[in-house]
Scaffold this motif. Structure first.
Motif, PDB file in Angstrom:
ATOM      1  N   ASN A 153      -2.408   2.346  -6.039  1.00  0.00           N
ATOM      2  CA  ASN A 153      -2.894   0.990  -5.798  1.00  0.00           C
ATOM      3  C   ASN A 153      -4.281   0.774  -6.402  1.00  0.00           C
ATOM      4  OD1 ASN A 153      -1.395   1.581  -2.747  1.00  0.00           O
ATOM      5  ND2 ASN A 153      -0.701  -0.112  -3.998  1.00  0.00           N
ATOM      6  N   ASP A 181       0.833  -1.207   0.000  1.00  0.00           N
ATOM      7  CA  ASP A 181       0.000   0.000   0.000  1.00  0.00           C
ATOM      8  C   ASP A 181       0.866   1.256   0.000  1.00  0.00           C
ATOM      9  OD1 ASP A 181      -2.247  -1.593   0.067  1.00  0.00           O
ATOM     10  OD2 ASP A 181      -2.503  -1.443   2.230  1.00  0.00           O
ATOM     11  N   GLU A 207      -2.803   6.588  -2.533  1.00  0.00           N
ATOM     12  CA  GLU A 207      -3.411   5.263  -2.718  1.00  0.00           C
ATOM     13  C   GLU A 207      -4.005   5.077  -4.115  1.00  0.00           C
ATOM     14  OE1 GLU A 207      -6.557   7.968  -0.935  1.00  0.00           O
ATOM     15  OE2 GLU A 207      -4.436   7.602  -0.547  1.00  0.00           O
TER      16      GLU A 207
END
Length: 149
Positions: A107, A53, A104
């Protein structure tokens, strides 16, 4: 499955490779915008999944010259500090400012909203970059080697 992606499953993980992008063996994708002459770069699905992450991204300044193999960006994850290497020579023409507040996105959407930078390449096409099928083979071998450890 969408025609836009090739995919493979290694262990219990599914990795997607976007068709139409070119790839470095280190897992950086590049997609050229013919209108602007700039290539958008980001991390491949395999690279972002295997790194963990994303917690923080350090992007270069617009206008900075980059050389193939040199650090393009630094990505800190919960597992590793990743030095993203430039896949070719060029000049930074844009950075993804959304990553400052939402790293993020790398991801969540590695081939879309999680892009890193746009670079005007010194030449295109770039020798040594892999098409989606070639990168899928390289990435599958990397993932299988990692899974076997």
């Amino acid at each position: 499955m969408s025609q836009d992606y090739l995919q493979t499953t290694v262990d219990k993980f599914i990795f997607r490779v976007k068709v139409g992008c070119l790839y470095s063996e280190t897992g950086v994708w590049a997609a050229l915008d013919p209108a602007s002459g700039a290539a958008r770069l980001g991390l491949s699905d395999y690279t972002q999944q295997s790194s963990g992450d994303v917690a923080f991204v350090n992007l270069p300044d617009v206008g900075k010259a980059v050389k193939a193999g040199q650090e393009l960006a630094a990505v800190e994850t919960i597992k590793v500090d990743l030095e993203v290497q430039a896949p070719f020579d060029g000049e930074i023409v844009a950075v993804n400012e959304a990553l400052e507040d939402a790293p993020e996105l790398i991801n969540q959407d590695p081939y879309g909203r999680g892009w890193l930078v746009e670079v005007r390449p010194a030449q295109w096409p770039v020798p040594g970059l892999l098409d989606a099928a070639q990168y899928l083979a390289v990435m599958t071998a990397q993932a299988e080697a990692e899974a076997a450890q």
